[in-house]
Motif scaffolding. Structure first.
Motif, short mmCIF file in Angstrom:
data_model
loop_
_atom_site.label_atom_id
_atom_site.label_comp_id
_atom_site.label_asym_id
_atom_site.label_seq_id
_atom_site.Cartn_x
_atom_site.Cartn_y
_atom_site.Cartn_z
N MET A 1 0.88 -1.14 0.13
CA MET A 1 -0.05 -0.04 0.07
C MET A 1 0.74 1.30 0.19
O MET A 1 1.83 1.38 0.52
N LYS A 2 0.26 2.12 -0.87
CA LYS A 2 1.26 3.54 -0.87
C LYS A 2 0.14 4.70 -0.53
O LYS A 2 -1.11 4.64 -1.03
N ILE A 3 0.72 5.60 -0.04
CA ILE A 3 -0.40 6.82 0.37
C ILE A 3 0.70 8.10 -0.15
O ILE A 3 1.93 8.18 0.18
N SER A 4 -0.08 8.99 -1.04
CA SER A 4 0.70 10.12 -1.22
C SER A 4 -0.25 11.16 -1.17
O SER A 4 -1.61 11.27 -1.22
N TYR A 5 0.14 12.55 -0.80
CA TYR A 5 -0.51 13.67 -0.61
C TYR A 5 0.23 14.89 -0.86
O TYR A 5 1.28 15.08 -0.97
N ASN A 6 -0.53 15.60 -2.25
CA ASN A 6 -0.08 16.63 -2.56
C ASN A 6 -0.55 17.86 -2.20
O ASN A 6 -1.96 18.14 -2.48
N PRO A 7 0.00 18.71 -1.31
CA PRO A 7 -0.55 20.10 -0.68
C PRO A 7 -0.75 20.96 -1.65
O PRO A 7 -1.78 21.80 -1.61
N GLU A 8 -0.33 21.12 -2.94
CA GLU A 8 -0.56 22.02 -3.95
C GLU A 8 -1.89 21.96 -4.24
O GLU A 8 -2.82 22.83 -4.55
N THR A 9 -2.39 20.59 -4.57
CA THR A 9 -3.55 20.27 -5.16
C THR A 9 -4.62 19.71 -4.29
O THR A 9 -5.83 19.77 -4.52
N ASP A 10 -4.35 19.41 -3.05
CA ASP A 10 -4.83 19.22 -1.82
C ASP A 10 -5.56 17.85 -2.16
O ASP A 10 -6.90 17.56 -2.11
N VAL A 11 -4.88 16.99 -2.80
CA VAL A 11 -5.44 15.53 -3.01
C VAL A 11 -4.43 14.44 -2.28
O VAL A 11 -3.16 14.42 -2.38
N LEU A 12 -5.22 13.44 -1.70
CA LEU A 12 -4.73 12.29 -1.12
C LEU A 12 -5.01 11.19 -1.89
O LEU A 12 -6.28 11.03 -2.10
N ASN A 13 -4.15 10.51 -2.23
CA ASN A 13 -4.17 9.13 -2.73
C ASN A 13 -3.74 8.16 -1.95
O ASN A 13 -2.67 8.22 -1.40
N ILE A 14 -4.64 7.00 -1.94
CA ILE A 14 -4.22 5.72 -1.15
C ILE A 14 -3.96 4.66 -2.20
O ILE A 14 -5.21 4.26 -2.79
N TYR A 15 -3.04 4.18 -2.43
CA TYR A 15 -3.19 3.04 -3.44
C TYR A 15 -2.97 1.78 -2.81
O TYR A 15 -2.10 1.35 -1.99
N PHE A 16 -3.96 0.82 -3.16
CA PHE A 16 -3.91 -0.58 -2.49
C PHE A 16 -3.05 -1.63 -3.12
O PHE A 16 -2.76 -2.62 -2.72
#
Length: 99
Positions: A1-16
């Motif tokens: 599992m991988k988690i990424s957050y981009n504060p510029e776009t305010d998008v949180l992604n959780i890859y399963f």
């Protein structure tokens, strides 16, 4: 599992898993679910994450052993595990640190 957050776009992604996306569903205006060809969840995307998550830049990760054995020698029951997860976060941290 991988988690990424981009504060510029305010998008949180959780890859399963790392699979090609075959289907995309917008569950809510701010949540997008991606699935592979077998219907398995590949990614959860949360838009405007700073408004939906307490702190999108902080991640805590726990692995619960399938059959942990406490000092008394008997396995921990599922109800005991659930009770632990219902404890306040600081109490859980204190217990885990003591172990």
């Amino acid at each position: 599992m991988k988690i990424s957050y981009n504060p510029e776009t305010d998008v949180l992604n959780i890859y399963f898993q790392e699979s090609p996306v075959e289907k995309r569903e917008r569950e809510q205006p701010d949540r997008i679910l991606d699935y592979d060809k077998n219907g398995n969840l590949v990614r959860l995307e949360i838009l405007n994450a700073s408004q939906r998550v307490a702190n999108p830049q902080r991640v805590e990760y726990y692995v619960i052993s399938p059959n942990p054995v406490p000092e008394e020698g008997k396995p921990i029951s599922l109800s005991d595990r659930r009770a632990f997860m219902q404890l306040p976060l600081e109490e859980r941290r204190r217990i885990l640190a003591a172990q």
